[in-house]
Design an enzyme around this catalytic site. Structure first.
Site, PDB file in Angstrom:
ATOM      1  N   ASP A  74       5.410 -12.240  -4.580  1.00  0.00           N
ATOM      2  CA  ASP A  74       4.067 -12.694  -4.928  1.00  0.00           C
ATOM      3  C   ASP A  74       3.356 -12.986  -3.613  1.00  0.00           C
ATOM      4  OD1 ASP A  74       2.521 -13.072  -7.461  1.00  0.00           O
ATOM      5  OD2 ASP A  74       1.941 -14.883  -6.382  1.00  0.00           O
TER       6      ASP A  74
ATOM      7  N   GLY B 167       2.128  -0.125  -3.096  1.00  0.00           N
ATOM      8  CA  GLY B 167       2.031  -0.513  -1.693  1.00  0.00           C
ATOM      9  C   GLY B 167       3.160  -1.465  -1.310  1.00  0.00           C
TER      10      GLY B 167
ATOM     11  N   TYR C 281      -6.176  -5.430   0.721  1.00  0.00           N
ATOM     12  CA  TYR C 281      -7.191  -5.883   1.687  1.00  0.00           C
ATOM     13  C   TYR C 281      -6.941  -5.384   3.110  1.00  0.00           C
ATOM     14  CZ  TYR C 281      -8.321  -9.115  -2.122  1.00  0.00           C
ATOM     15  OH  TYR C 281      -8.670  -9.645  -3.339  1.00  0.00           O
ATOM     16  N   ASP C 282      -5.946  -4.524   3.286  1.00  0.00           N
ATOM     17  CA  ASP C 282      -5.586  -4.085   4.648  1.00  0.00           C
ATOM     18  C   ASP C 282      -6.762  -3.550   5.470  1.00  0.00           C
ATOM     19  OD1 ASP C 282      -2.970  -4.891   4.569  1.00  0.00           O
ATOM     20  OD2 ASP C 282      -2.152  -2.928   4.043  1.00  0.00           O
TER      21      ASP C 282
ATOM     22  N   LYS D 275       3.442  -2.095  10.525  1.00  0.00           N
ATOM     23  CA  LYS D 275       3.118  -3.258   9.681  1.00  0.00           C
ATOM     24  C   LYS D 275       4.394  -4.038   9.352  1.00  0.00           C
ATOM     25  CE  LYS D 275       0.790  -4.607   5.384  1.00  0.00           C
ATOM     26  NZ  LYS D 275       0.240  -4.180   4.096  1.00  0.00           N
TER      27      LYS D 275
ATOM     28  N   HIS E 115       3.389 -10.528   6.935  1.00  0.00           N
ATOM     29  CA  HIS E 115       3.834 -11.632   6.074  1.00  0.00           C
ATOM     30  C   HIS E 115       5.051 -11.216   5.254  1.00  0.00           C
ATOM     31  CE1 HIS E 115       1.202  -8.925   4.019  1.00  0.00           C
ATOM     32  NE2 HIS E 115       1.170  -9.591   2.882  1.00  0.00           N
ATOM     33  N   ARG E 116       5.020  -9.987   4.730  1.00  0.00           N
ATOM     34  CA  ARG E 116       6.111  -9.480   3.876  1.00  0.00           C
ATOM     35  C   ARG E 116       7.382  -9.289   4.708  1.00  0.00           C
ATOM     36  NH1 ARG E 116       3.038  -6.438   1.598  1.00  0.00           N
ATOM     37  NH2 ARG E 116       2.770  -7.892  -0.132  1.00  0.00           N
TER      38      ARG E 116
ATOM     39  N   GLU F  61       2.623 -12.347 -17.674  1.00  0.00           N
ATOM     40  CA  GLU F  61       1.508 -13.190 -17.232  1.00  0.00           C
ATOM     41  C   GLU F  61       1.953 -14.043 -16.065  1.00  0.00           C
ATOM     42  OE1 GLU F  61      -0.641 -15.151 -20.213  1.00  0.00           O
ATOM     43  OE2 GLU F  61      -0.631 -13.400 -21.527  1.00  0.00           O
TER      44      GLU F  61
ATOM     45  N   THR G 223       8.129  -5.331  -9.196  1.00  0.00           N
ATOM     46  CA  THR G 223       6.720  -5.109  -8.853  1.00  0.00           C
ATOM     47  C   THR G 223       6.283  -3.739  -9.338  1.00  0.00           C
ATOM     48  OG1 THR G 223       5.093  -4.948  -7.070  1.00  0.00           O
ATOM     49  CG2 THR G 223       7.325  -4.255  -6.536  1.00  0.00           C
TER      50      THR G 223
HETATM   51  P1  ITT Z   1       2.989  -7.058  -8.848  1.00  0.00           P
HETATM   52  O1  ITT Z   1       2.704  -8.366  -9.543  1.00  0.00           O
HETATM   53  O2  ITT Z   1       3.323  -5.941  -9.786  1.00  0.00           O
HETATM   54  O3  ITT Z   1       3.991  -7.214  -7.747  1.00  0.00           O
HETATM   55  P2  ITT Z   1       0.298  -7.384  -7.793  1.00  0.00           P
HETATM   56  O4  ITT Z   1      -0.491  -6.579  -6.792  1.00  0.00           O
HETATM   57  O5  ITT Z   1      -0.392  -7.775  -9.069  1.00  0.00           O
HETATM   58  O6  ITT Z   1       1.642  -6.555  -8.111  1.00  0.00           O
HETATM   59  P3  ITT Z   1       0.353 -10.091  -6.737  1.00  0.00           P
HETATM   60  O7  ITT Z   1      -0.072 -10.842  -7.948  1.00  0.00           O
HETATM   61  O8  ITT Z   1       1.421 -10.679  -5.856  1.00  0.00           O
HETATM   62  O9  ITT Z   1       0.912  -8.648  -7.094  1.00  0.00           O
HETATM   63  O10 ITT Z   1      -0.958  -9.838  -5.857  1.00  0.00           O
HETATM   64  C1  ITT Z   1      -0.866  -9.404  -4.543  1.00  0.00           C
HETATM   65  C2  ITT Z   1      -2.255  -8.973  -4.066  1.00  0.00           C
HETATM   66  O11 ITT Z   1      -2.526  -9.570  -2.787  1.00  0.00           O
HETATM   67  C3  ITT Z   1      -2.296  -7.468  -3.850  1.00  0.00           C
HETATM   68  O12 ITT Z   1      -2.672  -6.793  -5.041  1.00  0.00           O
HETATM   69  C4  ITT Z   1      -3.341  -7.358  -2.731  1.00  0.00           C
HETATM   70  O13 ITT Z   1      -4.635  -7.462  -3.269  1.00  0.00           O
HETATM   71  C5  ITT Z   1      -3.064  -8.614  -1.911  1.00  0.00           C
HETATM   72  N1  ITT Z   1      -2.051  -8.327  -0.868  1.00  0.00           N
HETATM   73  C6  ITT Z   1      -0.792  -8.845  -0.779  1.00  0.00           C
HETATM   74  N2  ITT Z   1      -0.138  -8.326   0.273  1.00  0.00           N
HETATM   75  C7  ITT Z   1      -0.987  -7.473   0.861  1.00  0.00           C
HETATM   76  C8  ITT Z   1      -0.892  -6.617   1.981  1.00  0.00           C
HETATM   77  O14 ITT Z   1       0.235  -6.499   2.673  1.00  0.00           O
HETATM   78  N3  ITT Z   1      -1.955  -5.879   2.292  1.00  0.00           N
HETATM   79  C9  ITT Z   1      -3.097  -5.959   1.601  1.00  0.00           C
HETATM   80  N4  ITT Z   1      -3.276  -6.713   0.519  1.00  0.00           N
HETATM   81  C10 ITT Z   1      -2.221  -7.483   0.135  1.00  0.00           C
END
Ligand code: ITT
Length: 200
Positions: A70, A13, A157-158, A178, A183-184, A41, A9
């Site tokens: 993801d 965050g 979106y936190d 958190k 979820h994580r 991609e 990643t």
């Molecule tokens: P990587 O692919 O490099 O991991 P990314 O941010 O592009 O980074 P994703 O495609 O998985 O990864 O998108 C995740 C998005 O979902 C993230 O950028 C936030 O907008 C949202 N998101 C996921 N978990 C979140 C959290 O714990 N708090 C707030 N927003 C979250």
């Protein structure tokens, strides 16, 4: 010897939350540079497909096992959107402030009682890039979307994600708080149970 595992990643965050969640394992997390992540991609239609794509690409590049996350926000009143498109909801490159503004605009007419949402996370682990038996952890976290941002911690979106049981947004929680309920954290808990056998 401590095994090296690539964390696929470029999202700071996520990294800040995943590092302590994976601390129990005897592994050294290797962070690929963000150029590599930016080139990958994500054409999948599901979180799990996109997590596998990221882990596979990073494992192939680093020749190490890889973990990928993801994740995204699923809003009931928007039929589950932005979902897998959460990172780039308001366009590319990913911009949290613009994503939050777009979300508020999309929900401007939606009454308080219909603003339910959930964060979703899928974590995968590949032993090598062609691992046919990936390990998977999934987690979700229920909340509501506020009408204006609150709090400065976390990411994405936190600030709009209100957790009724705590009477705070995710951005008003410390990383430790958190990581107790997100979820994580739930996805990591599942993945860790499976991973511990691999690192025994
Ligand atoms: P990587 O692919 O490099 O991991 P990314 O941010 O592009 O980074 P994703 O495609 O998985 O990864 O998108 C995740 C998005 O979902 C993230 O950028 C936030 O907008 C949202 N998101 C996921 N978990 C979140 C959290 O714990 N708090 C707030 N927003 C979250």
């Amino acid at each position: 010897m401590t095994a090296k595992v690539a964390l696929a990643t470029s999202n700071e965050g996520k990294r800040a939350e995943l590092a302590p969640l994976l601390e129990d394992l005897d592994i050294e997390l290797v962070l690929p540079d963000s150029n590599l992540m930016n080139e990958i991609e994500e054409p999948g239609l599901t979180f799990i497909e996109n997590a596998l794509i990221k882990a596979r690409a990073v494992s192939a590049h680093t020749q190490l096992p890889a973990i990928a996350d993801d994740s995204g926000l699923s809003v009931n009143a928007l039929g589950g959107k932005p979902g897998i498109h959460s990172a780039r909801y308001a366009g590319s490159p990913s911009n949290a402030a613009r994503n939050n503004e777009k979300l508020l605009a999309a929900l401007s007419e939606v009454p308080d009682e219909e603003r339910k949402a959930s964060f979703q996370c899928v974590l995968v682990y590949l032993r090598q890039s062609d691992d046919p038996v990936p390990l998977v952890g999934v987690g979700s976290w229920a909340g509501e979307i506020l009408r204006e941002p609150r709090g400065t911690q976390g990411f994405g979106y936190d600030p709009l994600f209100f957790v009724p049981g705590l009477n705070r947004t995710a951005a008003e929680l410390s990383t430790v708080e958190k990581n107790g309920i997100s979820h994580r954290a739930r996805a990591a808990e599942q993945l860790l149970k499976k991973l511990k056998d691999d690192f025994r």
